[in-house]
Design an enzyme around this catalytic site. Sequence first.
Site, PDB file in Angstrom:
ATOM      1  N   GLU A   1     -67.685 -13.982  -3.183  1.00  0.00           N
ATOM      2  CA  GLU A   1     -68.662 -13.339  -4.634  1.00  0.00           C
ATOM      3  C   GLU A   1     -67.903 -13.884  -5.728  1.00  0.00           C
ATOM      4  OE1 GLU A   1     -68.867  -9.155  -4.039  1.00  0.00           O
ATOM      5  OE2 GLU A   1     -69.983  -9.327  -2.123  1.00  0.00           O
TER       6      GLU A   1
ATOM      7  N   ASN B   1     -68.346 -17.476   0.396  1.00  0.00           N
ATOM      8  CA  ASN B   1     -69.208 -16.533   0.779  1.00  0.00           C
ATOM      9  C   ASN B   1     -69.810 -15.809  -0.414  1.00  0.00           C
ATOM     10  OD1 ASN B   1     -70.593 -15.085   3.016  1.00  0.00           O
ATOM     11  ND2 ASN B   1     -69.435 -13.372   2.143  1.00  0.00           N
TER      12      ASN B   1
ATOM     13  N   HIS C   1     -77.909  -9.773   2.232  1.00  0.00           N
ATOM     14  CA  HIS C   1     -78.298  -8.272   2.174  1.00  0.00           C
ATOM     15  C   HIS C   1     -79.515  -8.286   1.584  1.00  0.00           C
ATOM     16  CE1 HIS C   1     -74.248  -6.942   3.329  1.00  0.00           C
ATOM     17  NE2 HIS C   1     -73.668  -7.715   2.299  1.00  0.00           N
TER      18      HIS C   1
ATOM     19  N   GLU D   1     -73.897 -11.701   6.650  1.00  0.00           N
ATOM     20  CA  GLU D   1     -73.611 -10.141   6.496  1.00  0.00           C
ATOM     21  C   GLU D   1     -75.064  -9.639   6.393  1.00  0.00           C
ATOM     22  OE1 GLU D   1     -71.394  -9.067   2.877  1.00  0.00           O
ATOM     23  OE2 GLU D   1     -70.182 -10.601   3.096  1.00  0.00           O
TER      24      GLU D   1
ATOM     25  N   ASP E   1     -78.384  -7.494   6.666  1.00  0.00           N
ATOM     26  CA  ASP E   1     -78.994  -6.264   7.048  1.00  0.00           C
ATOM     27  C   ASP E   1     -80.211  -6.385   6.073  1.00  0.00           C
ATOM     28  OD1 ASP E   1     -77.985  -5.570   4.251  1.00  0.00           O
ATOM     29  OD2 ASP E   1     -76.338  -4.677   5.128  1.00  0.00           O
TER      30      ASP E   1
END
Length: 424
Positions: A226, A267, A303, A331, A333
Amino acid sequence: MGAERRTGSNSGVTDRLFTKERKPTTPALAVSQPSGMVLARARAARSHRVPVLPVALALVVAALLVTGLAVAYGHERTPPAVSAVTATPTVQVPPAPQRPALRDLMPSGVRIGSAADGRWLSLDPEYAELLGSEFGAVTAENAMKWGNLEPSPDVYAWTGADQLLTFAEQHDQAVYGHTLLGQNDVPKWVDPAWPAARLRTVLRDHVTTVVSRYRGRVWAWDVVNEALDEDGSLRDTLWLRKLGPGYVADVFRWAHAADPGARLFINDYGVEGRTRKADGLLAMVRDLRRAGVPVDGVGFQSHLQWDDRPRDLVGNLRRFAQLGVSVAITELDVRVELPETPAKLDRQAALYRQVLKACLAVTECVSFTVWGFTDARSWIPGYHEGYGAACLFDAALVPKPAYAALIDELRRLPPRSGGVSSPG
């Protein structure tokens, strides 16, 4: 009543065993009177009355014994050829087929993993069993973040990370390290007032210590996490202010020196589709690679929200792959606006399928990771008010439509051509 019929010669006793004794209200009501001998016997019987319950039990037992002997004798004397009873053959019922595991259906060259919280590996056996059986890789959800690993200067808390490594090795799983440097994971003891030289030394020592400890046991690292703002520029952080934009390259070089065999990723979130942030990340990776910085891959956090699909996900992954790097879904979801409904879960499942399909469509996509696999342990409700139900399994570890969609997609897709033989 059966016992009474088999003991007809003892009618006087039987009457008292199974019927309530009637007392004549007046001699005029008697239909017939017994003779003198019978009357004497009746009086004697009444004067020596036998207790009712023991006699009843004795009679029943005796009847059963007689019946059993007769049956046994009959079976002994009856030849098998004329036996009235034929033995029923035992039918072996085949066991119910087990549900296929995601890791067994994944094409060669692509790992499927889940983030995991090491605390639940010992507290929840069902959680641990499902994590070990379904996934071929694990990511430390929080245990490897700087603030958790090094709560005090040069004092490391390795237990959580070590526990996850041990679990993974016992279940033949790869480990994805997360993360060496993240915007929200700097320990509180790191003082922003320190001079640049001290900050640089502290950061280098941390990266070197962690990567060296797990050298050869972690297949890939999120080296910088990030780092970008929403407009694609470098995020305003302590490291940018004190060390300048070169800090990103430095962290990659330190990590590579500590473990040359590990794959090193940058990432970020919000870069799954063609966004300004994705454009900025693309330019950064291109520049780093041209400068010889060992950036091996780009991680797309993913996400996502059930009603908002990334724009041109496949095309976006491919343009990064053209830089000569691997790409990974790191990651995933898909949060659902509560309350969840069957229609929302169906759309969630379709989005999970789309992301998997995109990864498998790009040869350089080497890893597909969900950020936790059960709603019982999801981070979403604590950070996205009004949303939840983001994972493949519900809170009771029951597979959801999203899980079924991944299984279905893996079953129907043909093998990828030109894929790598192993993730890297």
